[in-house]
Design a protein around this motif. Structure first.
Motif, PDB file in Angstrom:
ATOM      1  N   ILE A  72       0.946  -1.140   0.055  1.00  0.00           N
ATOM      2  CA  ILE A  72      -0.001   0.231   0.094  1.00  0.00           C
ATOM      3  C   ILE A  72       1.062   1.187  -0.090  1.00  0.00           C
ATOM      4  O   ILE A  72       1.278   1.528   0.993  1.00  0.00           O
ATOM      5  CB  ILE A  72      -0.735   0.067   1.270  1.00  0.00           C
ATOM      6  CG1 ILE A  72      -1.502  -1.329   1.428  1.00  0.00           C
ATOM      7  CG2 ILE A  72      -1.936   1.168   1.266  1.00  0.00           C
ATOM      8  CD1 ILE A  72      -2.842  -1.646   0.832  1.00  0.00           C
ATOM      9  N   PRO A  73       1.060   2.103  -1.175  1.00  0.00           N
ATOM     10  CA  PRO A  73       2.014   2.880  -1.476  1.00  0.00           C
ATOM     11  C   PRO A  73       1.811   4.091  -0.161  1.00  0.00           C
ATOM     12  O   PRO A  73       2.775   4.617   0.111  1.00  0.00           O
ATOM     13  CB  PRO A  73       1.511   3.509  -2.634  1.00  0.00           C
ATOM     14  CG  PRO A  73       1.081   2.360  -3.486  1.00  0.00           C
ATOM     15  CD  PRO A  73       0.393   1.763  -2.467  1.00  0.00           C
ATOM     16  N   SER A  74       0.793   4.422   0.160  1.00  0.00           N
ATOM     17  CA  SER A  74       0.309   5.592   0.989  1.00  0.00           C
ATOM     18  C   SER A  74       0.661   5.375   2.459  1.00  0.00           C
ATOM     19  O   SER A  74       0.702   6.321   3.282  1.00  0.00           O
ATOM     20  CB  SER A  74      -0.940   6.293   0.872  1.00  0.00           C
ATOM     21  OG  SER A  74      -1.961   5.072   1.205  1.00  0.00           O
TER      22      SER A  74
ATOM     23  N   ASP B 268       2.734   3.938   6.196  1.00  0.00           N
ATOM     24  CA  ASP B 268       4.073   4.164   6.668  1.00  0.00           C
ATOM     25  C   ASP B 268       4.684   2.605   6.605  1.00  0.00           C
ATOM     26  O   ASP B 268       5.842   2.553   6.287  1.00  0.00           O
ATOM     27  CB  ASP B 268       4.030   4.420   7.998  1.00  0.00           C
ATOM     28  CG  ASP B 268       3.519   5.940   8.164  1.00  0.00           C
ATOM     29  OD1 ASP B 268       4.311   6.697   7.512  1.00  0.00           O
ATOM     30  OD2 ASP B 268       2.461   6.120   8.847  1.00  0.00           O
TER      31      ASP B 268
ATOM     32  N   ILE C  52      -4.166  -8.463   4.609  1.00  0.00           N
ATOM     33  CA  ILE C  52      -3.360  -7.368   4.297  1.00  0.00           C
ATOM     34  C   ILE C  52      -3.386  -6.595   5.601  1.00  0.00           C
ATOM     35  O   ILE C  52      -4.237  -6.467   6.107  1.00  0.00           O
ATOM     36  CB  ILE C  52      -3.960  -6.457   3.178  1.00  0.00           C
ATOM     37  CG1 ILE C  52      -3.875  -7.222   1.892  1.00  0.00           C
ATOM     38  CG2 ILE C  52      -3.209  -5.179   3.116  1.00  0.00           C
ATOM     39  CD1 ILE C  52      -4.921  -6.652   0.863  1.00  0.00           C
TER      40      ILE C  52
ATOM     41  N   VAL D  82      -1.764  -2.655   7.262  1.00  0.00           N
ATOM     42  CA  VAL D  82      -1.480  -1.341   7.089  1.00  0.00           C
ATOM     43  C   VAL D  82      -0.866  -0.585   8.452  1.00  0.00           C
ATOM     44  O   VAL D  82      -1.760  -0.949   9.363  1.00  0.00           O
ATOM     45  CB  VAL D  82      -2.414  -0.626   6.383  1.00  0.00           C
ATOM     46  CG1 VAL D  82      -2.014   0.789   6.243  1.00  0.00           C
ATOM     47  CG2 VAL D  82      -2.649  -1.140   4.919  1.00  0.00           C
TER      48      VAL D  82
ATOM     49  N   ARG E  16      -0.211   2.816  10.190  1.00  0.00           N
ATOM     50  CA  ARG E  16      -0.206   4.335   9.866  1.00  0.00           C
ATOM     51  C   ARG E  16       0.212   4.831  11.402  1.00  0.00           C
ATOM     52  O   ARG E  16      -0.242   4.566  12.307  1.00  0.00           O
ATOM     53  CB  ARG E  16      -1.552   4.872   9.438  1.00  0.00           C
ATOM     54  CG  ARG E  16      -1.806   4.313   8.304  1.00  0.00           C
ATOM     55  CD  ARG E  16      -3.066   5.144   7.678  1.00  0.00           C
ATOM     56  NE  ARG E  16      -3.277   4.520   6.133  1.00  0.00           N
ATOM     57  CZ  ARG E  16      -2.841   4.872   5.021  1.00  0.00           C
ATOM     58  NH1 ARG E  16      -1.877   5.978   5.297  1.00  0.00           N
ATOM     59  NH2 ARG E  16      -2.794   4.351   3.853  1.00  0.00           N
TER      60      ARG E  16
ATOM     61  N   ILE F 165      -4.035  -1.699  10.597  1.00  0.00           N
ATOM     62  CA  ILE F 165      -5.140  -2.213  10.320  1.00  0.00           C
ATOM     63  C   ILE F 165      -4.943  -3.376   9.491  1.00  0.00           C
ATOM     64  O   ILE F 165      -4.346  -3.507   8.543  1.00  0.00           O
ATOM     65  CB  ILE F 165      -5.731  -0.653   9.408  1.00  0.00           C
ATOM     66  CG1 ILE F 165      -5.817   0.262   9.940  1.00  0.00           C
ATOM     67  CG2 ILE F 165      -6.876  -1.309   8.824  1.00  0.00           C
ATOM     68  CD1 ILE F 165      -4.888   1.447   9.570  1.00  0.00           C
TER      69      ILE F 165
ATOM     70  N   GLN G 223      -6.862  -6.250   7.103  1.00  0.00           N
ATOM     71  CA  GLN G 223      -8.083  -6.662   6.332  1.00  0.00           C
ATOM     72  C   GLN G 223      -8.074  -8.200   5.748  1.00  0.00           C
ATOM     73  O   GLN G 223      -6.913  -8.222   5.293  1.00  0.00           O
ATOM     74  CB  GLN G 223      -8.102  -5.606   5.148  1.00  0.00           C
ATOM     75  CG  GLN G 223      -8.817  -4.182   5.505  1.00  0.00           C
ATOM     76  CD  GLN G 223     -10.076  -3.890   5.649  1.00  0.00           C
ATOM     77  OE1 GLN G 223     -10.767  -5.082   5.399  1.00  0.00           O
ATOM     78  NE2 GLN G 223     -10.634  -2.887   6.147  1.00  0.00           N
TER      79      GLN G 223
END
Lengths: 242, 275
Positions: free
Chosen positions: A31-33, A35, A48, A50, A52, A121, A123
């Motif tokens: 996920i490019p956006s 951290d 997945i 993520v 942040r 997060i 998913q």
């Protein structure tokens, strides 16, 4: 494995050896956006994660001037299982978020970011049992990529028992095995260096010797998973299989 | 979404200067989309699913079907429901929790485009008139936000639908079996429609904005566009944000759509149908 015991579960539905993991895929940086982010797939179960943060914590009253806050949310996508799941949180997803948070909280150095939050997060786009352990495996890689200080790594696996047969990496069809003592599902997370249990749950029936044996099996499996996680972290953007 | 993103004035100024000269930071023309990408079947437990990328923006779509009682005003017609999740997975600024107004808006605009273009043949989704029809649920998840989630979500929804199969209906039990049939969800290929959003940023009209371009957009106009013998047919529209559309603006937007339509439609169709 322990001495031979008569069991109704003689051969695994997918032909694996009883202590064999499903094929694993792992990739860091999906996920490019974010951290930090990672994908972890075991058989057909894909997670997945993520990361942040560390970032400002809202609501403010949850801030802690002594140490940071780790916040884990877990969600299955509506189309991840056959019977559509209503989007949003459920009692199940909240509990899994919490036990995953406790597991990851054991290794994340929360003292390093007072007043802040690290959001994780998780998913699940496609599920075939073992989603919480896949989520934790992805989350650890995402935390490492994000550069969140950690004392060590964590790997997780769902071990279990079909009637009296101990197995590693339970899939959905096995979870539904109803003969004899039926299915027992034991998600376990193990820390990589201290070899401690960071997550432990159980649904079913289990004797003490069986549980001891299963924990051993889980620790062996987690070593293999840790190798793959480490490899994936060394080569972000590349899908590592094992 | 766009309203909440704050970007520094100096960046705003530079984007506007660039756009004035017909340039963008990533080297694209004002009316040029980023590269489109698709991955099919991201969930084997769905009736049809995909991941669609527009540049770094990524949206997952999955179709699930269930047998429901039809609405009184359409006793022999299946039903459609579209949901969009803008969760913290995709963007630092997205929050967990109940759907935000931004996600509700995207879902509703896409729902209207699919419905009004008559893309789905709802009569073919009737099992027993007045009693049992198929409900089609399209669930959309923002996976990464780098602007233009609207068009990515629209393309993902249509792509998932165009590739979805209906579950086997067990007549004896009166229920759906846990397996898919060979029968596709009844799509009228000739009614294929795609969401295209034009943004006005300063004096420029821009397609497929990045997140930072989107953040300074004066207004956006989303259109569900179908193909009427090579000409665009609009099935749904939605103006977003508070900037007003002048007569001159409107003319420029429609000209842009007319000029770019064939090229865009071809690209989008290739994603949705593989052809």
């Amino acid at each position: 494995m322990a001495k031979k015991i008569e069991s109704a579960y003689k051969k695994r539905v997918d032909g694996r050896a009883f202590d064999e993991l499903r094929p694993i895929k792992a990739k860091v940086g999906v996920i490019p956006s974010a951290d930090g982010s990672a994908m972890y797939q075991s058989g057909k179960t894909r997670a997945i994660a993520v990361v942040r943060g560390p970032r400002t914590l809202h609501p403010k009253h949850m801030e802690n001037p002594q140490r940071g806050v780790l916040r884990v949310t877990y969600q299955m996508m509506a189309f991840s299982v056959w019977d559509r799941i209503k989007p949003g949180t459920s009692r199940r997803s909240q509990e899994i978020g919490k036990v995953s948070e406790w597991a990851l909280g054991e290794i994340v150095d929360l003292d390093a970011f007072p007043n802040s939050v690290v959001d994780v997060i998780i998913q699940i786009p496609q599920a075939d049992a073992g989603t919480r352990v896949a989520g934790i495996n992805a989350a650890v890689m995402a935390l490492a990529q994000a550069g969140v200080p950690m004392k060590e790594m964590i790997s997780a696996i769902a071990v279990g028992k079909m009637d009296k047969t101990l197995v590693v990496d339970v899939n959905k069809e096995e979870e539904d095995f109803e003969e004899g003592e039926g299915p027992t599902d034991v998600p376990i997370a193990i820390t990589s260096k201290s070899n401690e249990i960071a997550l432990l749950q159980l649904d079913g029936k289990m004797s003490i010797p069986e549980l001891k044996e299963l924990i051993k099996m889980a620790k062996v499996a987690c070593k293999k998973i840790n190798d793959i996680q480490t490899k994936a972290l060394k080569e972000p953007g590349k899908e590592i299989t094992g | 979404m766009a309203e909440e993103v704050i970007i520094p004035n100096i960046q705003r100024k530079r984007i506007l200067e660039y756009l004035k000269e017909g340039k963008r930071f990533d080297g694209r023309a004002l009316d040029e989309f980023r590269e489109l990408g698709v991955e099919m079947n991201i969930s084997e437990n769905s009736e049809g699913s995909c991941s669609v990328k527009i540049g770094n923006t990524e949206v997952y779509a999955g179709v699930k079907m269930a047998i429901v009682t039809p609405y009184a005003d359409g006793p022999a017609e299946g039903t459609l429901s579209v949901g969009m999740e803008l969760g913290p997975m995709a963007d630092d600024d997205f929050q967990s929790g109940p759907p935000s107004i931004d996600s509700i808006e995207i879902a509703r605009v896409i729902d209207r485009g699919i419905r009004e273009s008559k893309l789905i043949d709802f009569e073919k989704l009737c099992i027993v008139s007045g009693e049992k029809v198929w409900q089609v649920s399209v669930d959309l998840y923002a996976v990464n936000n780098d602007g233009n989630l609207f068009d990515a979500a629209g393309l993902a929804a249509v792509t998932a639908l165009a590739n979805a199969k209906i579950p086997v209906y067990d007549e004896k039990e009166g229920r759906a079996k846990h397996e898919l049939s060979n029968v596709s969800v009844p799509i009228r290929k000739e009614n294929m429609c795609f969401n295209v959003t034009v943004h006005k940023i300063g004096d420029a009209f821009v397609l497929d904005p990045t997140k930072e371009e989107e953040a300074i957009s004066d207004f956006r106009l989303s259109m569900a566009l179908g193909d009427n013998d090579g000409e665009p047919m609009i099935s749904a529209m939605q103006k977003g944000n508070s900037g007003g559309i002048t007569e001159d603006d409107m003319e420029k937007i429609l000209k842009l759509v007319e000029d770019k339509f064939s090229e865009m439609f071809k690209k989008f169709s290739k994603i949705a149908t593989g052809k």
